[in-house]
Design an enzyme around this catalytic site. Structure first.
Site, PDB file in Angstrom:
ATOM      1  N   ARG A   6       0.742  -1.159  -0.078  1.00 56.20           N
ATOM      2  CA  ARG A   6      -0.136  -0.010   0.110  1.00 56.20           C
ATOM      3  C   ARG A   6       0.971   1.354   0.035  1.00 56.20           C
ATOM      4  O   ARG A   6       0.298   2.306  -0.094  1.00 56.20           O
ATOM      5  CB  ARG A   6      -0.958  -0.090   1.280  1.00 56.20           C
ATOM      6  CG  ARG A   6      -1.775  -1.346   1.189  1.00 56.20           C
ATOM      7  CD  ARG A   6      -3.112  -1.001   2.141  1.00 56.20           C
ATOM      8  NE  ARG A   6      -3.982  -2.152   2.018  1.00 56.20           N
ATOM      9  CZ  ARG A   6      -3.887  -3.231   2.867  1.00 56.20           C
ATOM     10  NH1 ARG A   6      -2.945  -3.375   3.751  1.00 56.20           N
ATOM     11  NH2 ARG A   6      -4.421  -4.419   2.856  1.00 56.20           N
ATOM     12  N   VAL A   7       2.124   1.160   0.336  1.00 55.84           N
ATOM     13  CA  VAL A   7       2.824   2.382   0.374  1.00 55.84           C
ATOM     14  C   VAL A   7       4.163   2.110  -0.410  1.00 55.84           C
ATOM     15  O   VAL A   7       5.039   3.297  -0.664  1.00 55.84           O
ATOM     16  CB  VAL A   7       3.198   3.048   1.689  1.00 55.84           C
ATOM     17  CG1 VAL A   7       2.017   3.161   2.636  1.00 55.84           C
ATOM     18  CG2 VAL A   7       4.082   1.835   2.683  1.00 55.84           C
TER      19      VAL A   7
END
Length: 508
Positions: free
Chosen positions: A371-372
């Site tokens: 997600r990052v």
């Protein structure tokens, strides 16, 4: 003593309690009421706090415990030592502090238990610093966004699900599908790429023989000097299994807080939750879903929230977490897996079917996500892997149709052919992490269509030939590419020329 009936206690125990009540010393001192299964119940200690260390005075010395249940008339504490010497009627005193473990450079290269005691036969740990086992996670203002890559050396991860320093990426899958292997390769890559990242490997309820083999391998690879191993076996009491991840995190936080970088590996948090469930049930806490206590989510959230990229004002250090969770029959919707998935910043799901097909690492392109990490991906790898994840996911869907041999249009055939080559390319042996330039060159050779004439079964040979040729002919350019920058037009031409030349030698 509303909930505790004095008449039910033995005469000696009643006299001891009445003696303490006369002295009015129940704030600092208590009496053991009963003990069993590693749990001790204490009357008194009204000033004791959660997770505070308690000293039980036995004939052979002091036995430590820590408070977990704070009730009106008694405290439920978990023993850190053997309960053979602990008996009802013994005196219990507050230590006045929560648990701490030794931290610092003295632990590098060592195998220790969750209390910092050596398990490798070496000398006692002589460390000046102590770290809190339980500690608040850094606040929002103390953090910085994840932007530095943490290269695993595994092409499938670094290209499709990149991990940044300060991120928490879950490794999830069934038993024996290569979860630990991924983390070991990541540890090895930190040493090979000379990143300066300290590895902290926490073994929760593992076989001691497995830990011994891991230590031998890390020594072989020259990684042990920048690694701390916190080890617990399945024969250890639940209290040590419960403490192990927190103690390991305290050791990793020392490097983070001093401007360094550390990588935490928790192997695995499924066993950690089971140990906590055992302790909770013995402490008579009400069971919830799957018999886990209601605060089992908080158990892992307060642990994983401690992994962070610190702000520049605090030194810019980072603590990256790779927790491992074991599933049963690939069920990622079970209680503990869903808990940890919701806490972490993405997951790498290993599929059993892919593993037995020989696709290793058996990473599911559809169910895995970071997600990052995209913000922390190296520019070089990012420039060549844009559509890799989508292409591989679509190929896995289309591959089921291809086996029926039905008529396929040209675009679908091309997609399946490209997917087969990508699948072969992303296969990787254990203990063989790839450097940045090797990943960029390999992915570009397939996604750029330069290996379209090479049959899938010869892709790995063609890859090795290409890497060998480029390192021999264009070593300076490859060293520059290894710094992570986007490849220049000149470098791209060199790679294309070499790839097409190698491809001719493997033409079908």
């Amino acid at each position: 003593m509303s909930n505790l009936s004095i008449t039910e206690l033995s005469k000696d125990l009643r006299q001891a309690i009445e003696g303490l009540e006369t002295q009015g010393d129940f704030d600092e001192t208590g009496i053991v009421l009963r003990v069993g299964d590693g749990v001790v119940w204490v009357h008194g200690l009204r000033s004791a706090g959660y997770s505070e260390v308690l000293h039980i005075e036995t004939p052979s010395g002091v036995v430590e415990a820590f408070a977990l249940n704070l009730l009106e008339d008694e405290i439920g504490a978990v023993l850190l030592g053997d309960d053979a010497e602990v008996k009802a009627g013994q005196t219990v005193r507050r230590k006045g502090s929560v648990l701490t473990v030794p931290v610092g450079d003295a632990l590098l290269g060592r195998v220790v238990d969750p209390l910092g005691r050596p398990m490798d036969g070496g000398p006692a740990i002589k460390s000046k610093a102590e770290g809190l086992v339980e500690r608040d996670a850094p606040g929002v203002m103390d953090r910085k966004s994840v932007h530095e890559p943490l290269m695993t050396g595994i092409a499938a991860i670094d290209s499709m699900f990149p991990i940044g320093r300060g991120q928490r990426e879950l490794i999830i899958g069934d038993r024996q599908v290569g979860k630990t292997a991924l983390t070991i390769d990541t540890m090895i890559n930190q040493a090979r790429q000379n990143t300066g990242v300290v590895n902290v490997y926490v073994a929760i309820g593992q076989k001691l023989s497995k830990i011994a083999r891991l230590v031998d391998r890390l020594k072989q690879e020259g990684v042990m000097d920048q690694t701390i191993i916190v080890a617990t076996s399945s024969s250890d009491p639940a209290s040590l299994l419960y403490l192990a991840p927190y103690a390991g995190t305290a050791m990793g936080e020392y490097f983070r807080d001093n401007g360094g970088h550390a990588l935490m590996i928790y192997d695995d948090l499924t066993k950690h939750a089971v140990a906590y469930r055992q302790m909770s049930l013995l402490l008579r806490r009400p069971p919830g879903r799957e018999a886990y206590p209601g605060d089992v989510f908080y158990l892992h959230s307060r642990l994983l929230e401690r992994s962070a990229k610190l702000s520049d004002a605090l030194g810019g250090g980072s603590l990256t977490a790779l927790p491992i969770i074991e599933t049963q029959a690939g069920d990622i919707s079970a209680y503990i897996p869903t808990n940890v998935i919701s806490i972490t910043d993405g997951q790498i799901f290993l599929e059993t079917d892919l593993f037995y097909q020989g696709i290793r690492p058996a990473i599911s392109a559809g169910l895995s996500v970071s997600r990052v990490g995209g913000a922390a991906q190296t520019a070089g790898v990012k420039s060549v892997s844009g559509n890799l994840k989508l292409g591989l996911s679509q190929f896995r869907e289309l591959a089921s149709f291809a086996q029926f041999g039905s008529d396929l249009d040209e675009a679908t055939k091309h997609q399946i052919d490209r997917g087969q080559r990508l699948t072969e390319l992303l296969k990787q042996s254990q203990y063989a992490p790839m450097s940045i330039w090797q990943q960029v060159v390999s992915i570009l050779a397939v996604t750029g269509g330069h290996f379209d004439d090479v049959s899938p079964e010869h892709i790995k040979e063609a890859q090795e030939a290409l890497l060998s040729r480029l390192w021999h002919d264009e070593k300076k350019d490859m060293q520059e590419l290894d710094k992570g920058a986007k490849p220049t037009e000149t470098v791209l031409k060199h790679i294309k020329k070499a790839a097409e030349s190698v491809s001719k030698g493997f033409k079908e």
